[in-house]
Design a protein around this motif. Structure first.
Motif, PDB file in Angstrom:
ATOM      1  N   SER A  68      38.576  80.840  39.094  1.00 46.43           N
ATOM      2  CA  SER A  68      37.660  79.701  39.184  1.00 46.43           C
ATOM      3  C   SER A  68      37.869  78.925  40.480  1.00 46.43           C
ATOM      4  CB  SER A  68      37.805  78.786  37.970  1.00 46.43           C
ATOM      5  OG  SER A  68      39.106  78.252  37.907  1.00 46.43           O
ATOM      6  N   ASP A  69      39.119  78.833  40.938  1.00 45.71           N
ATOM      7  CA  ASP A  69      39.400  78.180  42.216  1.00 45.71           C
ATOM      8  C   ASP A  69      38.771  78.967  43.362  1.00 45.71           C
ATOM      9  OD1 ASP A  69      40.762  76.309  44.023  1.00 45.71           O
ATOM     10  OD2 ASP A  69      42.048  78.041  44.517  1.00 45.71           O
ATOM     11  N   TYR A  70      38.914  80.293  43.318  1.00 44.17           N
ATOM     12  CA  TYR A  70      38.306  81.151  44.337  1.00 44.17           C
ATOM     13  C   TYR A  70      36.800  80.953  44.372  1.00 44.17           C
ATOM     14  CZ  TYR A  70      36.267  85.298  46.450  1.00 44.17           C
ATOM     15  OH  TYR A  70      35.502  86.141  47.213  1.00 44.17           O
ATOM     16  N   THR A 121      32.766  85.104  54.940  1.00 41.73           N
ATOM     17  CA  THR A 121      33.249  84.073  54.025  1.00 41.73           C
ATOM     18  C   THR A 121      34.606  84.470  53.446  1.00 41.73           C
ATOM     19  OG1 THR A 121      30.986  83.461  53.453  1.00 41.73           O
ATOM     20  CG2 THR A 121      32.706  82.735  51.957  1.00 41.73           C
ATOM     21  N   ALA A 122      34.732  85.708  53.025  1.00 42.27           N
ATOM     22  CA  ALA A 122      36.015  86.183  52.487  1.00 42.27           C
ATOM     23  C   ALA A 122      37.096  86.148  53.562  1.00 42.27           C
ATOM     24  CB  ALA A 122      35.866  87.591  51.919  1.00 42.27           C
ATOM     25  N   TRP A 123      36.745  86.524  54.784  1.00 43.33           N
ATOM     26  CA  TRP A 123      37.706  86.493  55.901  1.00 43.33           C
ATOM     27  C   TRP A 123      38.170  85.055  56.137  1.00 43.33           C
ATOM     28  CZ3 TRP A 123      40.811  89.448  58.569  1.00 43.33           C
ATOM     29  CH2 TRP A 123      41.273  89.031  59.815  1.00 43.33           C
ATOM     30  N   ASP A 124      37.231  84.122  56.146  1.00 42.75           N
ATOM     31  CA  ASP A 124      37.576  82.727  56.374  1.00 42.75           C
ATOM     32  C   ASP A 124      38.480  82.186  55.262  1.00 42.75           C
ATOM     33  OD1 ASP A 124      37.218  80.323  58.023  1.00 42.75           O
ATOM     34  OD2 ASP A 124      36.205  79.531  56.241  1.00 42.75           O
ATOM     35  N   VAL A 183      31.685  76.617  48.284  1.00 38.60           N
ATOM     36  CA  VAL A 183      31.717  75.540  49.273  1.00 38.60           C
ATOM     37  C   VAL A 183      31.712  76.116  50.682  1.00 38.60           C
ATOM     38  CG1 VAL A 183      33.150  73.697  50.231  1.00 38.60           C
ATOM     39  CG2 VAL A 183      32.807  73.854  47.767  1.00 38.60           C
ATOM     40  N   ARG A 184      32.557  77.098  50.923  1.00 41.81           N
ATOM     41  CA  ARG A 184      32.673  77.677  52.264  1.00 41.81           C
ATOM     42  C   ARG A 184      31.388  78.400  52.657  1.00 41.81           C
ATOM     43  NH1 ARG A 184      33.734  76.312  56.622  1.00 41.81           N
ATOM     44  NH2 ARG A 184      34.132  77.942  58.099  1.00 41.81           N
ATOM     45  N   ARG A 185      30.795  79.132  51.747  1.00 45.65           N
ATOM     46  CA  ARG A 185      29.555  79.849  52.060  1.00 45.65           C
ATOM     47  C   ARG A 185      28.439  78.858  52.352  1.00 45.65           C
ATOM     48  NH1 ARG A 185      26.190  84.339  48.689  1.00 45.65           N
ATOM     49  NH2 ARG A 185      25.184  85.207  50.497  1.00 45.65           N
ATOM     50  N   ALA A 186      28.388  77.781  51.578  1.00 43.94           N
ATOM     51  CA  ALA A 186      27.364  76.762  51.813  1.00 43.94           C
ATOM     52  C   ALA A 186      27.545  76.129  53.193  1.00 43.94           C
ATOM     53  CB  ALA A 186      27.425  75.696  50.720  1.00 43.94           C
ATOM     54  N   ALA A 187      28.795  75.893  53.586  1.00 44.09           N
ATOM     55  CA  ALA A 187      29.057  75.309  54.899  1.00 44.09           C
ATOM     56  C   ALA A 187      28.620  76.254  56.012  1.00 44.09           C
ATOM     57  CB  ALA A 187      30.542  74.970  55.037  1.00 44.09           C
TER      58      ALA A 187
END
Length: 113
Positions: free
Chosen positions: A19-21, A47-50, A27-31
């Motif tokens: 759930s944390d992932y 996104t996964a790399w980041d 959030v990161r993908r939206a950014a």
């Protein structure tokens, strides 16, 4: 939608809570998407790399420094003695890791996993 195999591999390697992932991924993908259209944007991979790099910054700053140094070198194999033979020429956490064989082994493991 993210490739479930990619997410499963990330969760297995990092021991992250699913759930944390998922929250961080959203959030990161939206950014990233908020930055606008990016030529060749692949969504899931960057996104996964980041996310992986963000976690590595916390877990092993020396591994991040090692990866950054390797990014400036040729794609040929890099002799480990280049790093361990001259720790006095390095800065920050990589300096300490390169001076200790056990810590350097942990740093390499963190960088490649």
């Amino acid at each position: 939608m993210a490739d479930p195999r990619q997410a499963a591999a990330y969760l297995e390697q990092t021991g992250s809570d699913p759930s944390d992932y998922l929250d961080r991924f959203r959030v990161r993908r939206a950014a990233l998407l908020a930055r606008g259209e990016v030529l060749g944007y692949q969504g899931r991979v960057d996104t996964a790399w980041d996310l992986s790099l963000q976690r590595l910054h916390t877990d092993s700053p020396a591994a991040v420094a090692l990866l950054e140094m390797a990014a400036f070198l040729a794609p040929d194999p890099i002799p480990l003695s280049l790093v361990t033979g001259h720790p006095d020429l390095l800065d920050g956490p990589l300096r300490a890791a390169a001076a200790d064989p056990d810590e350097f082994a942990d740093t390499i493991a963190a960088a490649v996993n």
